[in-house]
Design a protein around this motif. Sequence first.
Motif, PDB file in Angstrom:
ATOM      1  N   ASN A   1      -1.381   6.798   7.025  1.00 52.61           N
ATOM      2  CA  ASN A   1      -1.426   5.373   6.919  1.00 52.61           C
ATOM      3  C   ASN A   1      -2.712   4.787   6.901  1.00 52.61           C
TER       4      ASN A   1
ATOM      5  N   ARG B   1      -4.573   5.624   3.654  1.00 55.00           N
ATOM      6  CA  ARG B   1      -4.188   4.941   2.590  1.00 55.00           C
ATOM      7  C   ARG B   1      -4.378   3.229   2.628  1.00 55.00           C
TER       8      ARG B   1
ATOM      9  N   THR C   1       8.936  13.356   3.419  1.00 58.35           N
ATOM     10  CA  THR C   1       8.259  12.105   3.170  1.00 58.35           C
ATOM     11  C   THR C   1       6.721  11.733   3.394  1.00 58.35           C
TER      12      THR C   1
ATOM     13  N   ARG D   1       3.403  11.204   0.253  1.00 53.53           N
ATOM     14  CA  ARG D   1       2.393  10.041   0.360  1.00 53.53           C
ATOM     15  C   ARG D   1       1.287  10.526   0.164  1.00 53.53           C
TER      16      ARG D   1
ATOM     17  N   CYS E   1      -0.359   9.654  -4.610  1.00 50.72           N
ATOM     18  CA  CYS E   1      -0.677   8.655  -3.516  1.00 50.72           C
ATOM     19  C   CYS E   1      -0.262   7.233  -4.098  1.00 50.72           C
TER      20      CYS E   1
ATOM     21  N   GLU F   1       5.521   2.122  -1.304  1.00 53.20           N
ATOM     22  CA  GLU F   1       5.715   2.413   0.023  1.00 53.20           C
ATOM     23  C   GLU F   1       6.893   2.196   0.743  1.00 53.20           C
TER      24      GLU F   1
ATOM     25  N   ALA G   1       8.101   5.227   2.701  1.00 56.63           N
ATOM     26  CA  ALA G   1       7.995   5.787   3.975  1.00 56.63           C
ATOM     27  C   ALA G   1       7.971   4.757   5.103  1.00 56.63           C
TER      28      ALA G   1
ATOM     29  N   ARG H   1       7.112   5.053   9.164  1.00 53.73           N
ATOM     30  CA  ARG H   1       6.069   4.680   9.483  1.00 53.73           C
ATOM     31  C   ARG H   1       6.353   3.520  10.540  1.00 53.73           C
TER      32      ARG H   1
END
Length: 393
Positions: free
Chosen positions: A104, A107, A143, A147, A379, A383, A386, A390
């Motif tokens: 997280n 990114r 997952t 990412r 990447c 979003e 996730a 997250r």
Amino acid sequence: MSLNIVFVTETYPPEVNGVAMTVGRLVQGLRAAGHHVMVVRPRQSGESPEKAGYELVRSLPIPGYPGLRFGLPAGGLLRRLWRQQPPDVVHVVTEGPLGWSAVNAARALKIPVTSGFHTNFDRYSVHYGLGFLRPAVAAYLRTLHRRTRATMVPTEALAADLAGEGIQGVRVVGRGVDTQLYRPEQRCEALRQRWLQGGRGPVCLYVGRLAPEKNLALVEASFAALAAVQPDARMVWVGDGPARSALAARHPTHLFTGQQVGEDLARHYASADLFLFPSLTETYGNVVAEAMASGLPVVAYRSAAAAALIVNGENGVVVAPGDEAAYVRAVLDLMAAPQSGPRLGMAARERMLSHSWSRVVQDFLAVLDEAISGQNSACARSEVMAAGPRSAL
């Protein structure tokens, strides 16, 4: 060009397991090649809170794994650190809360992030009475890897499995083995005599965690069948874990050495006559490569490292995954032909001479360079994929 690389991992030497050893070797090789490497990991028992080259984070013990800990989320800390000194790339080794928070943070700061798939935690759940959680655990793991710009795996077979599950950017980065440490010349007759106590052998060896997911019942069954026809045979277990006490209670004549490392472990490999490896939960299995480098014939299922390294009947023996009868029969057949073991062991040693850690480090760097250059667009996915995991962190 020198890179600024961050590893995020829950396990690291001197902890004894395949993931810790692999990460330690990569970090050592990268630093030796002139790259700056920071390791973010849980603080180990008795360790100073400050250590050059490491960022030590809060953690909790992992149930059933004495001495191992999982890192707690550290997103705030990592964002502060990486804003001050942005790394060229972040590599997430383990998929726990610490790993999620690192993905997280990277990114959010537009830092390239890669990952490694080292452990089939979803398969482990079945062996601990938590099989009902397997789909959720598998979804959680996949997952995270979706990412990252690249997911590194040790074998072509695992790469195909993950790609088939929709994970893009899967790259094969193999494992090396220290052929100077693990070699036939480490054979120790004094150690063999202690094991055999006047008997003639053969000596069967298991090295690894003594835990349900390792399929240890097949080691027990195979050795029992061998001992029925060769009463002088000895079984040596190297390692520790939650199954040790029950195994020792069932088999008072077996030898349990506990964990062995370095030269001591190398002598154990080289001094045995047969290596039994029945696991079906490995993504690789470093012990297979170590045994082969030691000149020790291996009997294993055609899976993970054994599938990648062993040619059946040429440098070891592999049988179809799950065929327990064939596995036991392979042990008996091999030990019934005394000349076969040394022949397979010599060929196994030759097979491993080309598996250097320097080559693995080069392959690892090639994937990092690809991720940094943005050649893989994994990447950039939505979003939305996730949002569940997250929000839990």
